[in-house]
Design a protein around this motif. Structure first.
Motif, PDB file in Angstrom:
ATOM      1  N   ARG A   1      58.836 -94.239 -35.253  1.00  0.00           N
ATOM      2  CA  ARG A   1      58.348 -95.619 -35.397  1.00  0.00           C
ATOM      3  C   ARG A   1      57.227 -95.697 -36.419  1.00  0.00           C
ATOM      4  N   LYS A   2      56.360 -94.682 -36.449  1.00  0.00           N
ATOM      5  CA  LYS A   2      55.271 -94.663 -37.431  1.00  0.00           C
ATOM      6  C   LYS A   2      55.830 -94.507 -38.843  1.00  0.00           C
TER       7      LYS A   2
ATOM      8  N   ARG B   1      50.444 -98.597 -35.727  1.00  0.00           N
ATOM      9  CA  ARG B   1      51.192 -97.658 -34.880  1.00  0.00           C
ATOM     10  C   ARG B   1      50.556 -96.260 -34.818  1.00  0.00           C
TER      11      ARG B   1
END
Length: 243
Positions: free
Chosen positions: A159-160, A137
């Motif tokens: 998200r990371k 990601r």
């Protein structure tokens, strides 16, 4: 410092600053082309003045710079040369730590990876002397992206962060099974913008971020490697040539 350590003869182009990628990426194609042209002229002057040198490798340490420099057509400036990332070059020179006790590594491969010749995870693993785990990601930095669209970048960062925590959980599970050594976990990368982006996760994940080559320099040359290198080059380590 690492190039000096492996005995490479290094030429630093004078006055060379930006490669032109930020201007091109921002939509100012004219400015990007101007910078590219000016820099290519400068490199031609280097080739003409230092024609007694057989320059075979142009080293870069940033993926976006790599993308822009691919347009420079270096093979027409330094015949037979190649464009290579610093980490790939050091791996080819057999630079490797004998493993690092007390530290395990995640590796963040940049969206614009500078490693075009060898597999990035394999390169990172070879340099630190132990397997590194890929953390997938985008980090959400991407140079001007984090500044231009913080609303989107924040979602990307979220998200990371999940991915980083997932990697930590996997490492801890492996340690419990006796498959990995204990100690701290660091996140390494090969992009200066990603390094800046990854540093933003320190408070939430406890992960320290660093550049692969900086980690190697620190472990190989000592904690005071910067000062020691500067002292060496001040004592006749640099030859100045007028172009």
């Amino acid at each position: 410092a690492m190039l000096y350590d492996v005995g490479a003869q290094v030429v630093l182009p004078p006055g060379y600053l930006c490669c032109g990628y930020p201007q091109t990426a921002a939509g100012d194609d004219a400015k990007g082309r101007q910078i590219t042209t000016d820099n290519r002229v400068l490199f031609h002057r280097v080739a003409n003045t230092l024609n007694y040198l057989d320059i075979k490798t142009v080293i870069v340490s940033c993926g976006t710079c790599m993308d822009q420099l691919l347009k420079y057509e270096f093979e027409q400036i330094f015949p037979g040369c190649r464009l290579l990332d610093i980490h790939e070059y050091l791996m080819e020179k057999s630079v490797s730590l004998d493993g690092v006790s007390g530290v395990r590594y995640l590796y963040h491969d940049p969206c614009h990876t500078p490693m075009k010749t060898h597999n990035p995870v394999a390169v990172a693993s070879a340099l630190v002397g132990s397997p590194v785990t890929l953390s997938d990601r985008c980090c959400g930095e991407a140079g001007t992206f984090a500044v231009a669209r913080p609303d989107i970048a924040t979602q990307v960062r979220y998200r990371k962060e999940e991915e980083l925590k997932k990697g930590l959980r996997a490492m801890n599970a492996a340690e419990a099974d006796g498959a990995a050594g204990g100690g701290d976990v660091k996140i390494l990368t090969s992009c200066p913008a990603c390094l800046q982006g990854l540093s933003r996760y320190r408070e939430d994940t406890g992960l320290d971020a660093d550049y692969i080559v900086v980690e190697v320099a620190r472990k190989r040359l000592g904690a005071d490697w910067v000062r020691r290198f500067v002292d060496v080059v001040k004592e006749g380590g640099i030859e100045r040539v007028l172009l």
